[in-house]
Scaffold this motif. Structure first.
Motif, PDB file in Angstrom:
ATOM      1  N   ALA A  38       0.822  -1.215   0.000  1.00 27.85           N
ATOM      2  CA  ALA A  38       0.000   0.000   0.000  1.00 27.85           C
ATOM      3  C   ALA A  38       0.850   1.256   0.000  1.00 27.85           C
ATOM      4  O   ALA A  38       0.440   2.295  -0.525  1.00 27.85           O
ATOM      5  CB  ALA A  38      -0.930  -0.013   1.221  1.00 27.85           C
ATOM      6  N   ARG A  39       2.067   1.168   0.559  1.00 29.82           N
ATOM      7  CA  ARG A  39       2.971   2.322   0.583  1.00 29.82           C
ATOM      8  C   ARG A  39       3.746   2.491  -0.720  1.00 29.82           C
ATOM      9  O   ARG A  39       4.526   3.430  -0.856  1.00 29.82           O
ATOM     10  CB  ARG A  39       3.964   2.176   1.736  1.00 29.82           C
ATOM     11  CG  ARG A  39       3.350   2.212   3.117  1.00 29.82           C
ATOM     12  CD  ARG A  39       4.420   2.167   4.190  1.00 29.82           C
ATOM     13  NE  ARG A  39       3.853   2.128   5.526  1.00 29.82           N
ATOM     14  CZ  ARG A  39       4.519   2.401   6.638  1.00 29.82           C
ATOM     15  NH1 ARG A  39       5.802   2.749   6.577  1.00 29.82           N
ATOM     16  NH2 ARG A  39       3.934   2.330   7.810  1.00 29.82           N
ATOM     17  N   GLY A  40       3.584   1.578  -1.629  1.00 29.68           N
ATOM     18  CA  GLY A  40       4.300   1.676  -2.893  1.00 29.68           C
ATOM     19  C   GLY A  40       5.652   1.000  -2.900  1.00 29.68           C
ATOM     20  O   GLY A  40       6.452   1.220  -3.811  1.00 29.68           O
ATOM     21  N   TRP A  41       5.924   0.187  -1.879  1.00 29.89           N
ATOM     22  CA  TRP A  41       7.164  -0.580  -1.882  1.00 29.89           C
ATOM     23  C   TRP A  41       7.150  -1.602  -3.018  1.00 29.89           C
ATOM     24  O   TRP A  41       6.083  -2.021  -3.496  1.00 29.89           O
ATOM     25  CB  TRP A  41       7.313  -1.343  -0.563  1.00 29.89           C
ATOM     26  CG  TRP A  41       7.761  -0.548   0.614  1.00 29.89           C
ATOM     27  CD1 TRP A  41       7.367   0.716   0.961  1.00 29.89           C
ATOM     28  CD2 TRP A  41       8.665  -0.984   1.632  1.00 29.89           C
ATOM     29  NE1 TRP A  41       7.967   1.102   2.130  1.00 29.89           N
ATOM     30  CE2 TRP A  41       8.774   0.075   2.572  1.00 29.89           C
ATOM     31  CE3 TRP A  41       9.382  -2.141   1.852  1.00 29.89           C
ATOM     32  CZ2 TRP A  41       9.579  -0.007   3.697  1.00 29.89           C
ATOM     33  CZ3 TRP A  41      10.188  -2.237   2.976  1.00 29.89           C
ATOM     34  CH2 TRP A  41      10.287  -1.175   3.887  1.00 29.89           C
ATOM     35  N   SER A  42       8.332  -2.005  -3.437  1.00 26.14           N
ATOM     36  CA  SER A  42       8.455  -3.171  -4.307  1.00 26.14           C
ATOM     37  C   SER A  42       8.424  -4.405  -3.414  1.00 26.14           C
ATOM     38  O   SER A  42       9.329  -4.608  -2.598  1.00 26.14           O
ATOM     39  CB  SER A  42       9.776  -3.125  -5.098  1.00 26.14           C
ATOM     40  OG  SER A  42       9.803  -2.026  -5.975  1.00 26.14           O
ATOM     41  N   VAL A  43       7.371  -5.184  -3.535  1.00 25.07           N
ATOM     42  CA  VAL A  43       7.193  -6.385  -2.712  1.00 25.07           C
ATOM     43  C   VAL A  43       7.313  -7.586  -3.629  1.00 25.07           C
ATOM     44  O   VAL A  43       6.466  -7.801  -4.501  1.00 25.07           O
ATOM     45  CB  VAL A  43       5.830  -6.369  -1.996  1.00 25.07           C
ATOM     46  CG1 VAL A  43       5.654  -7.632  -1.163  1.00 25.07           C
ATOM     47  CG2 VAL A  43       5.699  -5.118  -1.128  1.00 25.07           C
TER      48      VAL A  43
END
Length: 568
Positions: A38-43
């Motif tokens: 949701a924070r825009g991290w690359s997961v």
């Protein structure tokens, strides 16, 4: 309203510039994964946690920040154990988070508990720091200590565990501290020592700048370029520092495998060593090509870990500090008095260019299967501008040291630990950390590629600009060579050969990738170009000569000195 522990963990890593997470989610981690996404991290969820650990390590190399890898309790954490050991030997700052069952389960005297083993005491010897978040209000101090330890002294991995009952607890905490408020950042060396180092550089007749792995993992290439310009001397690569700093490509020579490098070392009267342990591949800076002029050569050594000073060899001026702080100090000390070019610099540049051209011409040609030297020449000629190079394999890497025609600014491979199979995960992790902007080439062998071939699906899912160029000889080429050198008569060579029906291109197509099958050397470059143009992850299967791959490794006797020197 309080902040859940899983959100606070992400907050603390974001303060360090970390926004990439590798691992396979489970009940302990679904909240953390959902929040990171949701924070825009690359997961990135690979198919094996060991791959996740290697991906996180590559991301740390590309960014200079800690890598972050997660393993589910029990089997998941067990799977990443190999990556912990690798990160320790490769000096890579990776934080491994491990889930665990609630402590009430662990402390009971019972048998047959599901998916459970006492993890922390198993992993403590393989990391720089190991701890567990037993209480929610320990979150800040433990995560910060892990980051502090991973980046301090000789970088390396840390392990943080939390039992399942802690992750959802809430905290009343202020905003995270910036890094410089709780750990040393860009630490500089003492002014007296910097001044002495500058004097030695100005007075040297034939200095060299020795560039190691740490220059690239600290992302200090531009600062080192400024220093090299002021020193006006040859730049020597360690075997771990094989990336080429932009603007220094022509006068950068790889130690031991380049005649120009060896000549520059032998003639040098000063070595300024950056980001290297001076270990076995460098003959500790004492034997082989270092020996002849050792009594007359002075040393300036930049090292972040004071306990490492003088271990492998003595130094004249040790500069204790972070490359990000020390190299600018040297630049400032020399900027008003740059050296005139070393007397032999232009000759070394010319000789090295001629050597590289001669290797491209002399690599055996016209063979089917392709000679491995020619395989490396043609593949590296097709290396894309501004690409990221990832290396893997045994014999393939040895051929690559000598015959590579590319000079990439980012080269990633597992040099210290020698862990095969890291190539595909490294390529994925590097590309993710890069945001998928630059093309990536993995130059590898079938033996190494098969370790984590399932991660082709991960690369395809992420739509990464990656082409895997695979030299296929259906054997462990390096090990076949060992059999041949060990026994006077031909032996059965058990355990090192497999079916010749394996087609890497067809496997790739099954994963939704672009596949190419190549039998002739002239087709290697066009096949690589088509793979990049396809817009998919590409796999180029190149048939290489198994006899040549096991018997004709270039300068193998020099490679073996890495091991021989360590026994003296």
């Amino acid at each position: 309203m309080g902040v859940p522990v899983y959100k606070r963990i992400l907050d603390l890593f974001e303060a360090e510039g970390v926004n990439t997470l590798f691992g396979i989610p489970d009940p302990n981690f679904v909240h953390l994964f959902t929040e990171a996404d949701a924070r825009g991290w690359s997961v990135v969820a690979p198919h094996h946690e060991l791959s996740a650990g290697f991906m996180a390590e590559a991301a740390s190399r590309m960014t200079g920040a800690p890598g972050l890898c997660i393993g589910t309790l029990g089997p998941g954490v067990a799977n990443i154990a190999g990556a912990m050991m690798c990160a320790l030997v490769e000096n890579s700052p990776v934080i491994f988070l491990g889930g665990q069952r609630a402590r009430i389960t662990e402390r009971r005297v019972r048998r047959g508990r599901i998916q459970f083993v006492q993890q922390e005491r198993l992993f403590a010897p393989a990391v720089k720091f190991s701890s567990s978040i037993e209480y929610a209000d320990q979150t800040d101090e433990i995560i910060r200590e892990a980051i502090r330890r991973s980046l301090s002294g000789t970088p390396g991995p840390c392990y943080v565990e939390y039992p399942s009952h802690v992750i959802l607890e809430e905290l009343d905490v202020p905003d995270p501290l910036p890094p410089h408020r709780y750990r040393l950042v860009n630490q500089g060396a003492g002014e007296r020592e910097v001044a002495r180092a500058a004097t030695l550089i100005r007075e040297a007749t034939s200095p060299i700048l020795l560039v190691g792995h740490g220059v690239h993992t600290s992302r200090t290439q531009q600062q080192v370029k400024e220093l090299a310009d002021l020193m006006n001397c040859p730049v020597i690569q360690t075997s771990g520092g094989t990336s080429f700093i932009p603007g220094l490509e022509d006068r950068t020579f790889p130690y031991l495998f380049s005649p120009a490098a060896n000549q520059a070392v032998e003639e040098s009267d000063l070595c300024v060593a950056l980001g290297t342990e001076l270990g076995e591949p460098m003959h500790y800076g004492r034997t082989q090509h270092w020996a002849a002029n050792d009594a007359h050569r002075t040393w300036v050594y930049v090292e972040q870990d004071p306990a490492a000073i003088g271990v492998n060899r003595q130094f004249d001026v040790p500069l204790v500090g972070d490359l990000r702080g020390v190299v600018p100090q040297l630049v400032d000390a020399l900027k008003d008095t740059p050296r005139t070019p070393s007397a032999t610099l232009e000759t070394l540049i010319r000789d090295d260019a001629e050597e590289l051209g001669q290797l491209a011409e002399s690599a055996p040609t016209g063979r089917t299967p392709v000679h491995p030297a020619r395989f490396v020449v043609e593949a590296t000629k097709a290396f894309p501008d501004d690409g990221i190079m990832v290396r893997d394999g045994g014999a393939t890497v040895i051929f690559g040291w000598t015959y590579s025609q590319a000079k990439p600014r980012d080269v990633i491979w597992n040099q210290n630990f020698g862990h095969l199979g890291t190539g595909l995960p490294y390529a994925i992790g590097a590309s993710v950390a890069d945001g998928g902007r630059r093309p990536v080439m993995l130059l590898t062998s079938d033996s190494a590629f098969l370790f984590h071939i399932a991660e082709l699906e991960t690369a395809a899912r992420l739509n990464l600009p990656l082409v895997c160029v695979v030299g296929v000889d259906h054997q462990w080429g390096l090990e076949v060579g060992v059999y041949k050198r060990t026994f006077a008569q031909p032996s059965p060579q058990p355990g090192v050969h497999w079916s010749k029906d394996v087609r890497m291109d067809k496997v790739a197509e099954g994963f939704g990738c672009h596949g190419e099958y190549v039998e002739k050397e002239d087709d290697i470059g066009p096949a690589i170009a088509r793979a990049y143009a396809s817009g998919k992850v590409g796999v180029v299967h190149v048939c290489i000569d198994p006899k040549a791959n096991s018997e004709e490794m270039p300068k193998y006797d020099r490679f073996r000195t890495w091991y021989a020197e360590g026994t003296q």
